[in-house]
Design a protein around this motif. Structure first.
Motif, short mmCIF file in Angstrom:
data_model
loop_
_atom_site.label_atom_id
_atom_site.label_comp_id
_atom_site.label_asym_id
_atom_site.label_seq_id
_atom_site.Cartn_x
_atom_site.Cartn_y
_atom_site.Cartn_z
N ALA A 304 34.83 -79.07 -71.12
CA ALA A 304 35.80 -79.99 -71.71
C ALA A 304 35.64 -80.14 -73.21
CB ALA A 304 35.68 -81.35 -71.06
N TYR A 307 38.06 -76.32 -77.63
CA TYR A 307 39.50 -76.07 -77.72
C TYR A 307 39.80 -74.69 -77.17
CZ TYR A 307 43.98 -74.89 -79.92
OH TYR A 307 45.27 -74.49 -80.15
N ASN A 308 40.88 -74.60 -76.38
CA ASN A 308 41.32 -73.32 -75.84
C ASN A 308 42.77 -73.12 -76.24
OD1 ASN A 308 42.63 -71.48 -73.82
ND2 ASN A 308 40.52 -71.34 -73.06
N SER A 311 45.28 -72.30 -73.40
CA SER A 311 45.56 -73.48 -72.58
C SER A 311 46.50 -74.43 -73.31
CB SER A 311 44.24 -74.18 -72.24
OG SER A 311 44.49 -75.38 -71.56
N HIS A 742 52.27 -83.10 -73.70
CA HIS A 742 50.95 -82.48 -73.56
C HIS A 742 50.06 -82.95 -74.72
CE1 HIS A 742 47.89 -79.53 -72.49
NE2 HIS A 742 47.79 -79.27 -73.79
N GLU A 744 45.98 -83.38 -76.43
CA GLU A 744 44.56 -83.04 -76.49
C GLU A 744 43.97 -83.82 -77.66
OE1 GLU A 744 43.77 -78.88 -76.54
OE2 GLU A 744 45.02 -78.45 -74.79
N TYR A 746 40.36 -84.43 -80.11
CA TYR A 746 39.09 -83.82 -80.52
C TYR A 746 38.40 -84.68 -81.57
CZ TYR A 746 40.90 -79.78 -78.06
OH TYR A 746 41.40 -78.95 -77.08
N GLU A 764 36.46 -90.16 -71.63
CA GLU A 764 36.27 -89.50 -70.36
C GLU A 764 36.62 -90.40 -69.17
OE1 GLU A 764 35.19 -86.35 -67.84
OE2 GLU A 764 35.51 -86.42 -69.99
N ARG A 767 40.89 -90.65 -68.98
CA ARG A 767 41.78 -89.76 -69.73
C ARG A 767 42.71 -88.98 -68.80
NH1 ARG A 767 39.96 -84.36 -69.88
NH2 ARG A 767 37.89 -84.04 -68.98
N TYR A 769 44.26 -86.39 -70.54
CA TYR A 769 44.44 -85.32 -71.52
C TYR A 769 43.09 -84.67 -71.76
CZ TYR A 769 43.21 -89.63 -73.93
OH TYR A 769 42.62 -90.83 -74.26
N ARG A 770 43.14 -83.53 -72.36
CA ARG A 770 41.91 -82.80 -72.66
C ARG A 770 41.19 -83.47 -73.82
NH1 ARG A 770 40.34 -77.51 -71.69
NH2 ARG A 770 38.85 -76.61 -73.19
N GLY A 772 37.77 -83.08 -76.45
CA GLY A 772 36.77 -82.14 -76.94
C GLY A 772 36.11 -82.65 -78.19
#
Length: 827
Positions: A304, A307-308, A311, A742, A744, A746, A764, A767, A769-770, A772
């Motif tokens: 987690a 960053y990807n 994705s 969508h 994310e 960080y 965490e 969430r 959403y992603r 990082g």
């Protein structure tokens, strides 16, 4: 002044970043990077990103910057940047362009095969490509180039964005296996109130074209490459979206609130989004420090933390396969080092000034004595002005009448003088005594001794000298000041003079025969001579005493004026010192306010205590005059005073309210900045992590306000909320529901820091959403980047508002597009 303060604050911030544990662990880019700016309006972004990238990446020296602009763009720092190339192009050969066809005509001029600019553009791009090739040792891999294209939505030159992007990709691609291109579109919503019609139409035109080039079926082919022999080569793009990712960044956030720094937040997003996509990963052996940095922190799900890109892109596409656009929001919590430096400098200057103002109480009599203005000194000066008593002997040689003693013995002294000398004696005294005294008085430099004493006193007593002289020299400063005592002495002298005059009147009224001069029987002429000698010795001796008293009284008047002049001079110096203190206060408070309402809270009162404690500690250990020694502050009066080499002009160093700063103030400011840096800024209370510093500042008022101490968890909760609020997406959408959104998020900072762990675990818990992080070995703060995407052109408030104007302008005959508008997808 502004420039000097900026240098001082920047030097402190840079030094803090260089300290172990603060920000020495900057991130690095994995692949080489290039930034391509299109249009004159992108000049600000170009300058900002060269600065931001230089501070963010440890291998920023390998980034290439290329700016395509019009020939009308003024020169700026980018023209002199070692890694930058700016290509200026005059699309119309100096002719004025019609506004209604400007975008279309700009494109036609660009693709004109008869013009020579494509050849020059190719050469400029190859120059930039050569810079990239020479920086290969700075990057972990040289296989791919990350190309970031930046343009403004309402810049007419953005019509060339596809061609310039593809040409740059083709030229750069000759040195790399692949070129991955992202587009960042800057939207100025705030400016629509001033230039809403045409610029909004240009922006909508570009967005329609952007929607077109991002379609999966978009293809391109044009002879854009030009060799040294002027041969053209096609640049081709196979059917696919032109850009890997497209970010739209506005100067308003999604709640419609204008950003205080305008598009500055957008530049931060570009810098950090590029880092996410192109971050160097130092894979080490299991258990090594490098490997540990890449592992997710405890509490985060496996994988987690990174960053990807694939994705993220897949999250932007809808069911039809149409790729959505992205935006972002950025916020940071850092030690406000520049604000801290200015606050410390102000409180240091204020502390020194307060110590200088604490003048020990000195009796007026002692002031006059030390200024050499007491009566003994004043009498001595008066005696030096008037001829001495020896000159009275010369009066015995004045011609007298042949009157006998018997004829004058029954006369008064006044009558006897008239009988013997007429007006000769009086004329002799006026010419040889009174006139001489006046001449000497006129030639005397009355204030020289005072000035010399003041300069010596200020040099010998750097702590109090300047303020002491100013206070002693004016009665308005203190009822116990020297001028008041000087006037009292003058009144004493005037009383003595009146007494002497009365004594002279009594003496003149006495009879000759009653005077105690020697008398000889039957020697008439001898008695006349004895009387004359007695007369001059006593009568004119008394007149000489009166003359000296008059000289003393005149000296008092002149020294009163000299003290007033001295006060004006030294008060002007003090005013400069106090003006500088006030300017430093304004600069510090402005900087604290600009640090934002929370990060800058309690900054001034907290550092007032810190500085006061450090100064008292130094004085306890090294003596009360520690800061006023010659190798520190030294002679303040000599520092702040005007000097011949200063000339008539002021030594202003900045525009605005602080312009016109005197050369003396500038010297004092330099000395204060040097002394503050050397004596204070390296002390322990000023070398703290942002967490420690904020917590101490948050609790600075606890002992004055009856409230509970803020705990570290309370602080972390506030910081976490502030980061999330301020990292709101920098784009306003019309109606974008959660199911299409969508996201994310960080964090950038010390992955093992207490606040980072708190923030990541908070994210965490609930969430959707992603989440990082990017680990950076730093203790000066943490940053947060929120990414959001999946929306389309029609979701933008900017597009919806501008479409009204666009349609009106098109209906009026304006031609915005270089391609047939029927080929553009209907939105």
């Amino acid at each position: 002044m502004n420039e000097l303060l900026e240098q001082f604050a920047a030097a402190y911030a840079a030094r803090e970043e260089g300290l172990p544990g603060f920000a020495e662990g900057r991130s690095g880019l994995h692949y080489p990077a290039a930034f391509l700016f299109v249009g004159d309006r992108a000049a600000e972004a170009a300058s900002a990103l060269t600065e931001l990238n230089g501070g963010k990446y440890d291998n920023a020296a390998g980034i290439a910057y290329f700016h395509v602009a019009s020939s009308a763009l003024p020169e700026d720092g980018l023209d002199r940047h070692r890694q930058a190339v700016r290509f200026r192009w005059d699309a119309f050969g100096g002719r004025g362009a019609e506004e209604n066809t400007l975008r279309r005509d700009t494109h036609r001029a660009f693709v004109n095969s008869k013009a020579d600019h494509l050849y020059e553009l190719n050469r400029a791009l190859r120059r930039s490509s050569r810079m990239l090739s020479e920086s290969g040792r700075l990057f972990a891999s040289f296989d791919r180039l990350h190309l970031s294209v930046v343009t403004h939505a309402d810049d007419a030159m953005n019509v060339l964005t596809p061609e310039i992007s593809l040409l740059a990709g083709a030229v750069f691609g000759q040195s790399f296996k692949s070129v991955q291109t992202d587009l960042y579109v800057l939207v100025s919503d705030q400016e629509q109130s001033d230039s809403f019609g045409y610029s909004s139409s240009v922006g909508v035109s570009f967005l329609r074209e952007l929607d077109y080039v991002q379609r999966p079926e978009y293809a391109f082919s044009a002879p854009l490459q030009v060799t040294e022999n002027r041969l053209t080569i096609d640049v081709n793009h196979a059917p696919s979206p032109l850009f890997d990712l497209v970010y739209l960044l506005s100067d308003k956030n999604e709640r419609g609130i204008a950003a205080p720094g305008g598009l500055r937040g957008g530049y931060e997003i570009i810098c950090h989004a590029h880092l996410l996509k192109n971050r160097r990963r130092d894979h080490g052996a299991p258990g090594s420090a490098a490997a540990l940095e890449e592992q997710p922190l405890e509490g985060l799900k496996t994988g987690a933390g990174q960053y990807n890109n694939s994705s993220f892109k897949s999250g932007l596409s809808d069911e039809s396969g149409r790729r959505g656009l992205a935006s972002g929001g950025f916020a940071r919590v850092t030690r406000p080092d520049r604000s801290i430096a200015l606050a410390v400098l102000y409180h240091f200057a204020r502390g020194l000034n307060r110590r200088m103002r604490e003048i020990p109480e000195t009796p007026a009599a002692e002031q006059l004595s030390r200024l050499e203005l007491d009566r003994p000194h004043m009498r001595e000066r008066a005696e030096r002005l008037a001829p001495d008593e020896g000159r009275l002997e010369d009066m015995n040689g004045i011609m007298s009448s042949s009157a006998s003693y018997s004829s004058i013995r029954r006369l008064t002294l006044a009558e006897a003088e008239e009988t013997l000398f007429g007006s000769a004696a009086e004329s002799f005294f006026r010419g040889n005594f009174e006139a001489e005294a006046q001449r000497r008085l006129a030639e005397a430099d009355i204030g020289r001794g005072l000035r010399q004493y003041a300069e010596q006193a200020a040099a010998e007593d750097a702590r109090h000298g300047l303020y002491r002289i100013a206070a002693w020299s004016d009665s308005s400063e203190s009822a116990n000041a020297a001028p008041t005592a000087l006037l009292a002495q003058m009144r004493e002298a005037m009383l003595e003079r009146e007494g002497a005059r009365e004594e002279l009147d009594r003496l003149y009224g006495g009879l000759v025969e009653e005077q105690p001069h020697k008398k000889a029987l039957l020697r008439d002429s001898q008695n006349v001579r004895n009387f004359v000698r007695y007369f001059f010795e006593h009568v004119y001796g008394l007149k000489l005493r009166i003359l000296r008293l008059e000289m003393e009284i005149e000296l008092y008047r002149r020294y009163e004026d000299a003290l007033s002049e001295l006060h004006v001079r030294y008060k002007a110096m003090i005013r400069r010192v106090e003006q500088l203190e006030e300017r430093l206060r304004r600069a510090a408070e402005y900087s604290a306010r600009s640090a934002d309402d929370y990060i800058g809270q309690n900054l001034m009162p907290y550092y007032e205590r810190v500085v006061d404690g450090l100064m008292r500690d130094a004085e306890d250990r090294r003596g009360r005059d520690h800061y006023f020694e010659e190798r520190r502050l030294g002679d303040l009066a000599a520092l702040i005073a005007d000097r011949p080499e200063d000339g008539a002009g002021a030594a202003g160093t900045g525009a605005g309210p602080d312009a016109g700063m005197s050369a003396g103030e500038h010297r004092l400011l330099q000395r204060l900045a040097e002394l503050c840096t050397r004596e204070l800024l390296g002390a322990e209370p000023l070398v703290q992590t942002y967490e420690q510093e904020l917590l101490r500042r948050a609790n600075v008022a606890v002992e004055y306000e009856n409230r509970e101490t803020m705990t570290k968890e309370d602080l972390f909760r506030i910081l976490y909320r502030k980061l999330e609020e301020r990292a709101a997406i920098n784009l306003r959408l019309f109606d974008y529901t959660q199911e299409h959104r969508h996201e994310e998020k960080y964090f950038f900072g010390d992955g093992n820091g207490e606040f980072m762990r708190y923030a990541l675990n908070e994210e965490e818990t609930s969430r959707i959403y992603r989440v990082g992080y990017v680990h950076e070995r730093r203790s000066d703060g943490v940053e947060k980047l929120n990414l959001m995407g999946g929306f389309h052109i029609e979701d933008l408030m900017y597009y919806r508002n501008g479409r009204v104007y666009y349609d009106a302008y098109v209906k009026a005959g304006y031609l915005f597009h270089a391609i047939d508008s029927e080929r553009l997808p209907e939105i």
